[in-house]
Write an enzyme that holds these catalytic residues in place. Structure first.
Site: not given
Ligand code: NAP
Ligand code: HSE
Length: 431
Positions: A34, A106, A130, A135, A188, A191, A202, A206
């Site tokens: 960067v 998304k 992206e 993912g 796990g 969900e 979902d 996408k």
């Molecule tokens: P997650 O584990 O549930 O984490 C969400 C985080 O956001 C937590 O730290 C939570 O706080 C915080 N949060 C939620 N609502 C909030 C609010 N109203 N105010 C302040 N903080 C808030 O979610 P994740 O799995 O990381 O997913 C995050 C994003 O990435 C989503 O849009 C998801 O669709 C996308 N995504 C996820 C994956 C995956 O593999 N997980 C893959 C692709 C895309 P606390 O820690 O205090 O609860």
């Molecule tokens: N829940 C999604 C999946 C991951 O099973 O592929 C986040 O987009």
């Protein structure tokens, strides 16, 4: 001494934690690429008292979004909270405050992308996303950049890992849907509330994002037809194998004569198709372009580090732009307005499984209804007999969905038909 670009992180869950880990582990090489260090100075969470370990524990946590959104030193905001609100409001506020945004969301991008792009353009900042599709697999960047010279004809993707895991397990073990869903939840992968994954929502978000980019026309989540996998039984998977197919939940987007199809549903794909061998939680996206031909992108569609890989890639691109005082905003390329075809207008082959009374004339009656609705049958197999019932499996030729559905609603009312067990679209490949 290199200077640093200050970054605010909204969310420190699975993806947020992964982003901090990647930035910490590869700090020096990222800085060299960067030209400045990337320093996450504040992290927004919902509950500051939540038990945390690792990178999030050592971050400067806040529960007040304005600590980040009003901080003039922060030039880039990463949104990895999820959900529509308040994530959308925070992204808009960050953009209006002149901060570039990287998001993995998304839900927001599939519904409100245009509003966010317009806001980013007005503020002269970047908006990158992206990680919102598949993912860790690079697909938005390639579509917007490396493949931009193509007319994209079709995209077919396994873009939900949970359902791919379930269908792969059902196929390998011969188990039923609910048994494997319970296993996926124990491991796990699925969900506690798996609705968005198993009902195809979902994947619909996408494919809406990918279709908008591929066809230069806005496709939003409500435009996408979505049907999930909960009706797929072990018998459907067995018959698919016998007939030379594999059952996958696909996001499909294609353009035909200026009209766009965008849909998510289970599909019989030929076992020789490259997507047929993408198993477990893996994702893959298969693209047909007029110049590139066929191209397939394969990898991990979710998880802490794979998703962080995409987020950090976007972060690096944005930071490089800031250092060069330039912006290559990945704007909405929706300069066209193409009609979206309702599902009844699509044309496909279909697999049908019916339970009927096993007596003379039943097949002829069903065939006659299909004939009247211009549904042509490619094959009919009587599979099983039990008591006075028979299970019939049929494959149609290519037919308009409306004709098939109209025929099925008549067939459902025939006294000889006990149940229409399943109807699955068949991806026939080149014909
Ligand atoms: P997650 O584990 O549930 O984490 C969400 C985080 O956001 C937590 O730290 C939570 O706080 C915080 N949060 C939620 N609502 C909030 C609010 N109203 N105010 C302040 N903080 C808030 O979610 P994740 O799995 O990381 O997913 C995050 C994003 O990435 C989503 O849009 C998801 O669709 C996308 N995504 C996820 C994956 C995956 O593999 N997980 C893959 C692709 C895309 P606390 O820690 O205090 O609860
Ligand atoms: N829940 C999604 C999946 C991951 O099973 O592929 C986040 O987009």
């Amino acid at each position: 001494m290199m200077e640093s670009i200050k970054v605010g992180l909204l969310g420190c869950g699975t993806v947020g934690g992964g982003v901090l880990k990647v930035l910490e582990k590869n700090r020096q090489s990222i800085a060299s690429k960067v030209g400045t260090y990337l320093e996450v100075t504040k992290v927004l969470v919902k509950d500051k008292n939540k038990k945390r370990n690792g990178v999030c524990l050592h971050a400067t946590l806040t529960t007040d979004p304005d600590d980040i959104l009003n901080d003039h030193e922060i030039q880039i905001v990463i949104e990895v909270m999820g959900g529509i609100e308040p994530a959308k409001e925070y992204i808009l506020k960050a953009l209006r405050q002149g901060k570039s945004v990287v998001t993995a969301n998304k839900d927001v991008m599939a519904a409100y992308g245009k509003e966010l792009f317009n806001t980013a353009a007005t503020a002269n900042v970047d908006l990158r996303f992206e990680a919102s599709v598949a993912g860790g697999i690079p697909i938005i960047g390639p579509l917007k950049e490396s493949l931009a010279g193509n007319q994209i004809n079709k995209i077919m993707g396994i873009i939900n890992g949970t359902t791919n895991f379930i269908l792969s397990k059902m196929s390998k073990q011969g188990s039923d849907f609910h048994e494997v869903l319970a296993e996926a939840q124990r491991l796990g992968y699925a969900e506690a509330d798996p609705t968005a994954d198993i009902e195809g929502l979902d994947a619909a978000r996408k494919i809406a994002i990918l279709a908008s980019i591929a066809f230069n026309s806005r496709v939003t989540f409500p435009d996408v037809f979505a049907e999930g996998i909960s009706k797929i039984s072990a018998s459907d998977i067995t018959y698919a194998k016998e007939l030379g197919y594999v059952v996958k939940l696909l996001g499909i987007a294609q353009e035909n004569q200026g009209e766009v199809e965008a849909r998510v549903h289970p599909v019989f794909i030929p076992s020789s198709h490259p997507l047929a061998n993408v198993d477990d939680v893996y994702n893959a996206i298969y693209i047909e372009g007029d110049a590139v031909g066929d191209a397939m992108f394969f990898g991990r569609g979710a998880g802490e580090l794979p998703t962080a890989s995409a987020v950090v890639g976007d972060l690096i691109a944005v930071a490089k732009n800031i250092n060069k005082s330039s912006f290559d905003r990945t704007y909405c390329t929706c300069f066209e307005h193409k009609r979206i075809k309702p599902i009844r207008e699509i044309v496909s082959k279909y697999y049908l499984r019916l339970t009927v009374k096993d007596r003379p004339g039943v097949l002829a009656g069903i065939a006659s209804v299909f004939g009247n609705q211009e549904v042509s049958l490619a094959s009919v197999i009587q599979k099983r007999r039990q008591d006075d019932l028979a299970e019939i499996v049929m494959i149609t030729h290519r037919v308009k969905e409306a004709n098939l559905q109209d025929a099925l609603s008549i067939i459902k009312g025939l006294s000889s038909v006990v149940e229409i067990n399943n109807v699955i679209r068949v991806e026939a490949g080149a014909e």
